[in-house]
Write a protein that holds these residues in place. Structure first.
Motif, PDB file in Angstrom:
ATOM      1  N   ARG A   1       0.828  -1.205   0.000  1.00 46.48           N
ATOM      2  CA  ARG A   1       0.000   0.000   0.000  1.00 46.48           C
ATOM      3  C   ARG A   1       0.861   1.254   0.000  1.00 46.48           C
ATOM      4  O   ARG A   1       0.608   2.205  -0.758  1.00 46.48           O
ATOM      5  N   VAL A   2       1.895   1.294   0.835  1.00 42.01           N
ATOM      6  CA  VAL A   2       2.780   2.453   0.888  1.00 42.01           C
ATOM      7  C   VAL A   2       3.447   2.679  -0.464  1.00 42.01           C
ATOM      8  O   VAL A   2       3.468   3.807  -0.993  1.00 42.01           O
ATOM      9  N   VAL A   3       3.981   1.626  -1.053  1.00 41.17           N
ATOM     10  CA  VAL A   3       4.721   1.757  -2.310  1.00 41.17           C
ATOM     11  C   VAL A   3       3.782   2.115  -3.461  1.00 41.17           C
ATOM     12  O   VAL A   3       4.122   2.937  -4.316  1.00 41.17           O
ATOM     13  N   SER A   4       2.595   1.530  -3.484  1.00 39.30           N
ATOM     14  CA  SER A   4       1.664   1.852  -4.571  1.00 39.30           C
ATOM     15  C   SER A   4       1.282   3.325  -4.549  1.00 39.30           C
ATOM     16  O   SER A   4       1.115   3.950  -5.604  1.00 39.30           O
ATOM     17  N   ARG A   5       1.166   3.910  -3.370  1.00 37.57           N
ATOM     18  CA  ARG A   5       0.836   5.327  -3.254  1.00 37.57           C
ATOM     19  C   ARG A   5       2.055   6.208  -3.504  1.00 37.57           C
ATOM     20  O   ARG A   5       1.955   7.252  -4.163  1.00 37.57           O
ATOM     21  N   LEU A   6       3.171   5.807  -2.967  1.00 35.87           N
ATOM     22  CA  LEU A   6       4.379   6.611  -3.125  1.00 35.87           C
ATOM     23  C   LEU A   6       4.720   6.809  -4.600  1.00 35.87           C
ATOM     24  O   LEU A   6       5.109   7.902  -5.024  1.00 35.87           O
ATOM     25  N   PHE A   7       4.539   5.753  -5.409  1.00 38.32           N
ATOM     26  CA  PHE A   7       4.868   5.814  -6.838  1.00 38.32           C
ATOM     27  C   PHE A   7       3.619   5.892  -7.727  1.00 38.32           C
ATOM     28  O   PHE A   7       3.737   5.820  -8.950  1.00 38.32           O
ATOM     29  N   ALA A   8       2.440   6.028  -7.132  1.00 33.32           N
ATOM     30  CA  ALA A   8       1.178   6.124  -7.870  1.00 33.32           C
ATOM     31  C   ALA A   8       1.031   4.993  -8.872  1.00 33.32           C
ATOM     32  O   ALA A   8       0.778   5.208 -10.062  1.00 33.32           O
TER      33      ALA A   8
ATOM     34  N   THR B   1       7.138  -4.908  -5.756  1.00 32.28           N
ATOM     35  CA  THR B   1       8.329  -5.500  -5.130  1.00 32.28           C
ATOM     36  C   THR B   1       9.600  -4.863  -5.680  1.00 32.28           C
ATOM     37  O   THR B   1      10.536  -4.557  -4.918  1.00 32.28           O
ATOM     38  N   LEU B   2       9.648  -4.635  -6.987  1.00 24.83           N
ATOM     39  CA  LEU B   2      10.819  -3.987  -7.587  1.00 24.83           C
ATOM     40  C   LEU B   2      10.977  -2.560  -7.074  1.00 24.83           C
ATOM     41  O   LEU B   2      12.096  -2.113  -6.775  1.00 24.83           O
ATOM     42  N   LEU B   3       9.876  -1.846  -6.949  1.00 27.34           N
ATOM     43  CA  LEU B   3       9.950  -0.476  -6.438  1.00 27.34           C
ATOM     44  C   LEU B   3      10.363  -0.465  -4.971  1.00 27.34           C
ATOM     45  O   LEU B   3      11.152   0.394  -4.542  1.00 27.34           O
ATOM     46  N   ALA B   4       9.846  -1.408  -4.197  1.00 26.95           N
ATOM     47  CA  ALA B   4      10.242  -1.495  -2.791  1.00 26.95           C
ATOM     48  C   ALA B   4      11.723  -1.811  -2.661  1.00 26.95           C
ATOM     49  O   ALA B   4      12.403  -1.320  -1.743  1.00 26.95           O
ATOM     50  N   ALA B   5      12.245  -2.637  -3.569  1.00 31.27           N
ATOM     51  CA  ALA B   5      13.670  -2.977  -3.535  1.00 31.27           C
ATOM     52  C   ALA B   5      14.535  -1.740  -3.767  1.00 31.27           C
ATOM     53  O   ALA B   5      15.630  -1.626  -3.208  1.00 31.27           O
ATOM     54  N   ARG B   6      14.044  -0.795  -4.576  1.00 30.77           N
ATOM     55  CA  ARG B   6      14.797   0.447  -4.805  1.00 30.77           C
ATOM     56  C   ARG B   6      14.928   1.265  -3.531  1.00 30.77           C
ATOM     57  O   ARG B   6      15.878   2.060  -3.385  1.00 30.77           O
ATOM     58  N   LEU B   7      14.012   1.080  -2.614  1.00 31.02           N
ATOM     59  CA  LEU B   7      14.030   1.841  -1.362  1.00 31.02           C
ATOM     60  C   LEU B   7      14.815   1.155  -0.258  1.00 31.02           C
ATOM     61  O   LEU B   7      15.168   1.793   0.737  1.00 31.02           O
TER      62      LEU B   7
ATOM     63  N   ALA C   1      -6.190   7.762  -1.541  1.00 28.56           N
ATOM     64  CA  ALA C   1      -7.195   6.894  -0.926  1.00 28.56           C
ATOM     65  C   ALA C   1      -7.690   5.809  -1.879  1.00 28.56           C
ATOM     66  O   ALA C   1      -8.281   4.819  -1.437  1.00 28.56           O
ATOM     67  N   GLU C   2      -7.467   5.975  -3.179  1.00 26.96           N
ATOM     68  CA  GLU C   2      -7.945   5.012  -4.170  1.00 26.96           C
ATOM     69  C   GLU C   2      -6.963   3.867  -4.399  1.00 26.96           C
ATOM     70  O   GLU C   2      -7.310   2.878  -5.053  1.00 26.96           O
ATOM     71  N   LEU C   3      -5.756   4.015  -3.876  1.00 32.50           N
ATOM     72  CA  LEU C   3      -4.712   3.015  -4.131  1.00 32.50           C
ATOM     73  C   LEU C   3      -4.406   2.223  -2.860  1.00 32.50           C
ATOM     74  O   LEU C   3      -4.570   2.733  -1.746  1.00 32.50           O
ATOM     75  N   PRO C   4      -3.961   0.982  -3.018  1.00 32.07           N
ATOM     76  CA  PRO C   4      -3.770   0.258  -4.274  1.00 32.07           C
ATOM     77  C   PRO C   4      -5.092  -0.191  -4.888  1.00 32.07           C
ATOM     78  O   PRO C   4      -6.026  -0.562  -4.165  1.00 32.07           O
ATOM     79  N   ALA C   5      -5.156  -0.143  -6.216  1.00 30.82           N
ATOM     80  CA  ALA C   5      -6.343  -0.619  -6.913  1.00 30.82           C
ATOM     81  C   ALA C   5      -6.408  -2.142  -6.800  1.00 30.82           C
ATOM     82  O   ALA C   5      -5.376  -2.806  -6.730  1.00 30.82           O
ATOM     83  N   LYS C   6      -7.620  -2.662  -6.753  1.00 32.26           N
ATOM     84  CA  LYS C   6      -7.787  -4.107  -6.611  1.00 32.26           C
ATOM     85  C   LYS C   6      -8.859  -4.595  -7.572  1.00 32.26           C
ATOM     86  O   LYS C   6      -9.842  -3.895  -7.828  1.00 32.26           O
TER      87      LYS C   6
ATOM     88  N   ALA D   1      -0.160  -6.183  -9.788  1.00 32.61           N
ATOM     89  CA  ALA D   1       0.868  -5.176  -9.511  1.00 32.61           C
ATOM     90  C   ALA D   1       1.974  -5.669  -8.601  1.00 32.61           C
ATOM     91  O   ALA D   1       2.983  -4.966  -8.412  1.00 32.61           O
ATOM     92  N   LYS D   2       1.845  -6.859  -8.003  1.00 35.44           N
ATOM     93  CA  LYS D   2       2.801  -7.317  -7.000  1.00 35.44           C
ATOM     94  C   LYS D   2       4.264  -7.287  -7.484  1.00 35.44           C
ATOM     95  O   LYS D   2       5.142  -6.792  -6.761  1.00 35.44           O
ATOM     96  N   PRO D   3       4.595  -7.835  -8.668  1.00 31.96           N
ATOM     97  CA  PRO D   3       6.012  -7.790  -9.102  1.00 31.96           C
ATOM     98  C   PRO D   3       6.537  -6.362  -9.221  1.00 31.96           C
ATOM     99  O   PRO D   3       7.674  -6.080  -8.815  1.00 31.96           O
ATOM    100  N   GLU D   4       5.724  -5.458  -9.774  1.00 30.11           N
ATOM    101  CA  GLU D   4       6.161  -4.065  -9.912  1.00 30.11           C
ATOM    102  C   GLU D   4       6.374  -3.419  -8.550  1.00 30.11           C
ATOM    103  O   GLU D   4       7.372  -2.704  -8.331  1.00 30.11           O
TER     104      GLU D   4
END
Length: 332
Positions: A131-138, A151-157, A203-208, A146-149
């Motif tokens: 949830r944090v990463v999906s919002r941080l990067f919209a 995870t890759l973005l979280a790895a950058r952090l 508030a709309e993210l993560p989309a499901k 979206a899980k693989p994407e």
């Protein structure tokens, strides 16, 4: 949280105990912190280290696990403890790869133990972090695609320095500030770089993807009490739902189940049905109760003396059965 090592303790040189990190992470899978806290304290009081847990009786562990659900976790807990005790000298391996080889430890749990207990730079992604990463990067791609994407973005952090603290901070951020539905953006330390906040869609993210309605299954549950107070219980098969747990005899679960009483008796129907929801379906159980003589022979299960019976040792579904059955038996 009783499994955490606070900042002052860390400064004093205390390190997270891999056993406590592992136990808490397994307990927290699909379960809230509020539900886990007391269970964790009781488990660690009974079995303070992995060697003690490895020596525990399977039935004792299953009884203590009652109420947490997903009972395969409890069976794998004991298996893993024994592998660590016998094959690793009582010490958890410190790499993600070696942890993945242990029973019941998947990618998330392996990364969490490696990062939190051993400060390995592993990326830990649970629902809060997603949830944090999906919002941080919209990230607008709906879950679970979206899980693989994410995870890759979280790895950058993930930092090389104090990755365990970072992992716990990200999880805590999602649990307390970047919450579902109504994130507290005004007090969030990441409000500045948050792309979803800037776009007004936090508030709309993560989309499901919309979930399909859960099917309903039906069955029968039987509660028999002997005239000396003993109750008829049976242990479920080791595999499958509630595997290895003690419970009331019952029928198969399905769309049109047949009655399957465990012994011949004057079974009485209880007007209220037992309702329970599993991950993939809703369950409705018709309840039957009976008083039987001391010499009654059961086709399934064993009679347990009333003094040895504890509703708390039953899984939630079976406790619901007893909640309805007890007053029905008393009314006879």
């Amino acid at each position: 949280m009783p499994w955490r090592v606070g900042p002052s303790a860390r400064r004093a040189g205390e390190r997270p105990d891999p056993y406590r990190v592992w136990l808490s992470e397994v307990m927290l899978q699909q379960t809230t912190v509020a539900a886990v806290r007391d269970k964790f304290l009781r488990f660690t009081a009974l079995w303070p280290d992995v060697a003690a847990l490895a020596e525990a009786e399977d039935s004792a562990v299953m009884a203590e696990w009652a109420g947490l659900g997903y009972y395969a976790r409890a069976r794998n807990l004991v298996k893993c403890a024994r592998v660590v005790a016998e094959g690793h000298g009582g010490r958890f391996p410190d790499s993600r790869e070696a942890l993945l080889a242990l029973p019941g430890i998947g990618p998330y749990t392996a990364a969490a133990i490696a990062a939190i207990a051993f400060d390995r730079p592993e990326t830990v992604v649970d629902g809060n972090v997603e949830r944090v990463v999906s919002r941080l990067f919209a990230v607008r791609t709906p879950l679970p695609a979206a899980k693989p994407e994410l995870t890759l973005l979280a790895a950058r952090l993930t930092p090389a320095n104090r990755p365990g603290d970072h992992a716990q901070a990200m999880m805590d951020l999602g649990a307390t500030i970047c919450t579902p539905g109504a994130p507290a953006c005004g007090i969030c330390p990441l409000v500045g770089p948050c792309a979803a906040r800037a776009a007004g869609i936090a508030a709309e993210l993560p989309a499901k993807v919309a979930k399909r309605p859960k099917p309903v299954r039906y069955g029968y549950a039987y509660v028999a009490r002997r005239d000396d107070g003993a109750l008829l219980l049976e242990r479920r098969p080791p595999r499958g739902l509630l595997g290895g747990m003690l419970g009331w005899p019952g029928s198969d679960w399905g769309t049109d189940p047949s009655e399957a009483p465990p012994l011949a008796a004057d079974w009485r129907a209880v007007s209220e049905e037992v309702r329970h929801t599993f991950t993939h379906f809703h369950l409705r159980l018709a309840l039957r109760v009976a008083e039987v003589p001391r010499g009654a022979a059961a086709r399934r299960g064993e009679f347990v003396d009333n003094a040895d019976f504890s509703p708390a040792s039953l899984p939630t579904l079976m406790r619901k059965v007893w909640t309805l059955a007890e007053p029905a038996l008393a009314a006879r």
